[in-house]
Design an enzyme around this catalytic site. Structure first.
Site, mmCIF file in Angstrom:
data_model
loop_
_atom_site.group_PDB
_atom_site.id
_atom_site.type_symbol
_atom_site.label_atom_id
_atom_site.label_comp_id
_atom_site.label_asym_id
_atom_site.label_seq_id
_atom_site.Cartn_x
_atom_site.Cartn_y
_atom_site.Cartn_z
ATOM 1 N N LYS A 254 0.825 -1.215 0.000
ATOM 2 C CA LYS A 254 0.000 0.000 0.000
ATOM 3 C C LYS A 254 0.862 1.270 0.000
ATOM 4 O O LYS A 254 2.075 1.201 0.099
ATOM 5 C CB LYS A 254 -0.954 -0.019 1.196
ATOM 6 C CG LYS A 254 -1.984 -1.137 1.121
ATOM 7 C CD LYS A 254 -2.855 -1.029 -0.119
ATOM 8 C CE LYS A 254 -4.070 -1.935 -0.090
ATOM 9 N NZ LYS A 254 -3.761 -3.355 -0.233
HETATM 10 C C1 LIG Z 1 -10.173 -2.022 -1.346
HETATM 11 C C2 LIG Z 1 -9.539 -2.797 -0.226
HETATM 12 N N1 LIG Z 1 -10.140 -2.843 0.963
HETATM 13 C C3 LIG Z 1 -9.608 -3.508 1.996
HETATM 14 C C4 LIG Z 1 -8.426 -4.188 1.893
HETATM 15 C C5 LIG Z 1 -7.892 -4.956 3.057
HETATM 16 O O1 LIG Z 1 -6.698 -4.404 3.542
HETATM 17 P P1 LIG Z 1 -5.850 -5.230 4.629
HETATM 18 O O2 LIG Z 1 -5.005 -6.211 3.890
HETATM 19 O O3 LIG Z 1 -5.012 -4.168 5.306
HETATM 20 O O4 LIG Z 1 -6.812 -5.847 5.551
HETATM 21 C C6 LIG Z 1 -7.745 -4.170 0.668
HETATM 22 C C7 LIG Z 1 -6.468 -4.879 0.517
HETATM 23 O O5 LIG Z 1 -5.861 -4.979 -0.488
HETATM 24 C C8 LIG Z 1 -8.316 -3.457 -0.424
HETATM 25 O O6 LIG Z 1 -7.702 -3.427 -1.614
#
Ligand SMILES: Cc1ncc(COP(=O)(O)O)c(C=O)c1O
Length: 391
Positions: free
Chosen positions: A192
């Site tokens: 990210k």
């Molecule tokens: C649009 C979106 N929401 C939520 C997430 C979840 O993030 P995390 O891996 O920090 O839980 C992601 C992860 O890639 C995502 O792309």
């Protein structure tokens, strides 16, 4: 020229990461403590939110946000189909049900007219998870005489949770994402825009939501472990006020996050440089669609640079990704929409025809590498390869 190896994502950790990590390791306390609290303070300031609650993923932040806002078993929640499963699975964690929405062509965002139509069809739905796809904010504020998502939701008594996994730092109508809806959830996953390895943050201006999220992120305890261990008075005792979760962020991760946060703006500018390069070098290629912008370039977090191979393109998306890989270039797909995933499709009886815009995009979309360490030579290499594949 020697072949370049250009991965789809590359983590950049060249700030104070090691220095802050050393402090944590010497502190004798590796999990949630001062580094995490400092990250909360600084991140909250960066987005202009009153409260920031650090957790171990964006998924955890989304779960806590819906729980704190009162989503209960049997409720229904609007969510776009063009997203990662985390945006919808957290609705199921609470035994509530997703109501999937199509997105606007070009931006892949929910808009007020899309939502208005959905509210007409499903008047009982009182919660929205809005996704700032790719790092571009959805139209939250009113603009150009058109109502924004936020006012529309306020009019209908709909609570707004923002999935800002891609969207730091990012702005809508001059306001930072993180201080707009009822709660906003960020991801600090390894690929990210800023990372803690694994991690996330919930921001809100709502004191009750912040308090509930803080308690629920650590087992439903009324006092966190660090405050008990650092108290001068005997402080072994705590109460459990709800069956909470284990979602706290360790200081080891927060140390990396603090260093990443310090460089978040220059790194955003580097990703914008990549985006400008792509817009310049890829325009006018037959069969290739470039992402549509609804915010100024500098308000976009530029987490993704998704392009669309239209039906006129010489090769299909899957073949194009193979051909790029053969040239040493990584590409990805954001996303195979949730209405095509077997769990959601069969549980909710979803049909591709109900999501024409997401369908059209998914058939031809591919995401190009976009990160601060991409050199101009590497960007030229990606553009040249795509041009060759499509010519
Ligand atoms: C649009 C979106 N929401 C939520 C997430 C979840 O993030 P995390 O891996 O920090 O839980 C992601 C992860 O890639 C995502 O792309």
């Amino acid at each position: 020229m020697a072949a370049l190896k250009i991965p789809f994502a590359r983590v950049v950790c060249d700030g104070n990461e090691l220095a802050y990590l050393r402090e944590v390791i010497r502190s004798g306390w590796l999990t949630t403590a001062e580094k995490t609290f400092e990250l909360e303070k600084r991140f909250g300031e960066a987005v202009g939110a009153r409260y920031a609650c650090a957790v171990n993923s964006c998924t955890a932040a989304l779960h806590l946000a819906l729980e704190a806002l009162g989503v209960r078993s049997g409720d229904r929640v609007f969510v776009p189909t063009m997203t990662f499963t985390a945006s919808a699975e957290i609705i199921r964690y609470l035994d509530a049900h997703p109501v999937f929405l199509d997105v606007e062509p070009g931006t892949n965002l929910i808009t007020a007219p899309i939502l208005e139509e959905a509210v007409r069809k499903h008047p009982g739905v009182k919660t929205l998870v809005v996704v700032h796809y790719g790092g571009q904010a959805a139209p939250m504020a009113a603009a150009g005489g058109r109502e924004g998502i936020l006012d529309l939701c306020r009019r209908h008594g709909i609570r707004v949770v923002e999935d800002a996994a891609h969207a730091f730092p990012s702005r809508d109508g001059g306001r930072m994402v993180g201080a707009i809806g009822d709660a906003t959830c960020f991801s600090f996953y390894a690929n990210k825009t800023i990372t803690t390895g694994e991690g996330g943050m919930l921001t809100t201006d709502n004191a009750a939501v912040a308090e509930r999220a803080r308690i629920m992120r650590l087992h439903g305890m009324d006092r966190d472990v660090w405050s008990r261990f650092t108290s001068d008075a005997p402080a072994w005792e705590y109460d459990i006020v709800a069956p909470g979760f284990k979602y706290n962020m360790p200081d080891v991760n927060a140390a990396i996050g603090l260093a990443q946060l310090e460089l978040a703006w220059p790194r955003r500018a580097e990703r914008e440089r990549c985006a400008r390069h792509y817009f310049g070098a890829l325009k006018g290629i037959p069969g290739l669609g470039l992402p549509a912008l609804r915010v100024p370039m500098e308000d976009h977090a530029w987490h993704l640079f998704p392009v669309l191979l239209t039906p006129e393109a010489r090769v299909g998306r899957n073949r194009a990704i193979e051909m790029l890989a053969a040239k040493g270039i990584g590409a990805s797909v954001h996303y195979k929409p949730l209405h095509r995933m077997s769990y959601y499709r069969t549980t909710y009886g979803l049909e591709p025809e109900d999501f024409p815009n997401a369908e059209r995009f998914w058939q031809g979309c591919l995401s190009l590498p976009i990160y601060p360490s991409l050199t101009e030579e590497e960007l030229d290499c990606v553009c040249g390869a795509l041009r060759d594949i499509l010519k």
